[in-house]
Write an enzyme that holds these catalytic residues in place. Structure first.
Site, PDB file in Angstrom:
ATOM      1  N   CYS A  80       0.605  -1.315   0.356  1.00  0.00           N
ATOM      2  CA  CYS A  80       0.295  -0.074   0.003  1.00  0.00           C
ATOM      3  C   CYS A  80       1.324   1.379   0.049  1.00  0.00           C
ATOM      4  O   CYS A  80       1.643   1.568  -1.244  1.00  0.00           O
ATOM      5  CB  CYS A  80      -1.109   0.127   1.010  1.00  0.00           C
ATOM      6  SG  CYS A  80      -2.128   1.160   1.075  1.00  0.00           S
ATOM      7  N   HIS A 182      -3.683  -5.158  -0.006  1.00  0.00           N
ATOM      8  CA  HIS A 182      -3.302  -5.633   1.463  1.00  0.00           C
ATOM      9  C   HIS A 182      -3.399  -7.377   1.079  1.00  0.00           C
ATOM     10  O   HIS A 182      -4.245  -7.238   1.444  1.00  0.00           O
ATOM     11  CB  HIS A 182      -4.517  -4.729   2.142  1.00  0.00           C
ATOM     12  CG  HIS A 182      -4.209  -3.783   2.915  1.00  0.00           C
ATOM     13  ND1 HIS A 182      -2.970  -3.012   3.857  1.00  0.00           N
ATOM     14  CD2 HIS A 182      -5.007  -2.583   2.165  1.00  0.00           C
ATOM     15  CE1 HIS A 182      -2.992  -1.642   3.776  1.00  0.00           C
ATOM     16  NE2 HIS A 182      -3.793  -1.940   2.933  1.00  0.00           N
ATOM     17  N   GLU A 184      -1.771  -9.089   3.183  1.00  0.00           N
ATOM     18  CA  GLU A 184      -3.001  -9.558   4.838  1.00  0.00           C
ATOM     19  C   GLU A 184      -3.949  -9.586   4.922  1.00  0.00           C
ATOM     20  O   GLU A 184      -4.356  -9.527   5.811  1.00  0.00           O
ATOM     21  CB  GLU A 184      -1.442  -8.623   5.480  1.00  0.00           C
ATOM     22  CG  GLU A 184      -2.033  -7.453   5.699  1.00  0.00           C
ATOM     23  CD  GLU A 184      -1.640  -6.475   5.131  1.00  0.00           C
ATOM     24  OE1 GLU A 184      -2.720  -5.022   5.309  1.00  0.00           O
ATOM     25  OE2 GLU A 184      -1.850  -6.318   3.855  1.00  0.00           O
TER      26      GLU A 184
END
EC number: 4.3.2.10
Length: 202
Positions: A80, A182, A184
């Site tokens: 990001c 993202h 994650e």
């Protein structure tokens, strides 16, 4: 002990990245110590917030030079804002130099869609990267951003998404990798991407 260093330079999103690697059984260390970056097998540069504030924090701590130095010999993943910082410069709030390891400028997405862009979008792969090994074209990942990489080298663009206009979703130049989304927070697809990144250390 082998580990992936998650760079702590005073901006958030450190724990969620570390937790995703932990879920995969991969050791991480959240650190702002250049010596620990030197000892790490790979480095993740996360981040949420504004480009100039983050860039100035990196420079103030000397971590900008450490990340660039380490990327000459081991994998570095910007996520990001971390990906945006890999670019030549940012135009958010005020012009500001980035790390200059990926060609391009971080600028507001030139779309008529609502910003920030928040949600799940699919990926296409103009240039195959080992980060996306085994990830199907059209896989969905999670974005939260208003700014993106623009004026890039097409050869360094590894994934693209659409949000009214094409949006560069991932980049690579040598050992430097970047994801605008993202991983994650992107479910099984994101975990596969993080696993691929960890695999680059072997």
């Amino acid at each position: 002990m082998s580990y992936i260093a998650v760079v702590d330079y005073g901006v958030g999103n450190l724990k969620s990245v570390s937790n995703a690697f932990a879920y995969l059984g991969i050791e991480t260390k959240i650190t702002g110590d250049p010596d620990e970056l030197e000892l790490a097998q790979a480095i993740v540069l996360p981040g949420v917030g504004a480009f100039p504030d983050a860039a100035e924090k990196l420079r103030a701590t000397g971590l900008d030079q450490s990340v660039v130095k380490q990327g000459r010999k081991k994998p570095v993943l910007g996520i990001c804002l971390g990906m945006q910082l890999l670019l030549d410069r940012g135009e958010e709030v005020r012009p500001c130099p980035g790390l200059g390891v990926i060609k391009g400028v971080c600028a507001r997405i030139p779309t008529e869609e609502k910003l920030p862009h928040i949600g799940w979008n699919s990926l296409t792969f103009p240039n195959r990267s080992p980060l996306f090994e085994g990830v199907d074209e059209g896989s969905y990942v999670y974005f939260v951003h208003s700014f993106s990489a623009q004026h890039t080298d097409p050869d360094q663009v590894s994934a693209v998404s659409q949000y009214g206009v094409p949006v560069i979703a991932a980049v690579q130049n040598g050992n430097f990798f970047g994801c605008q989304f993202h991983p994650e927070k992107s479910g099984e697809t994101g975990l596969a991407i993080l696993q691929n990144f960890a695999g680059l250390t072997r």
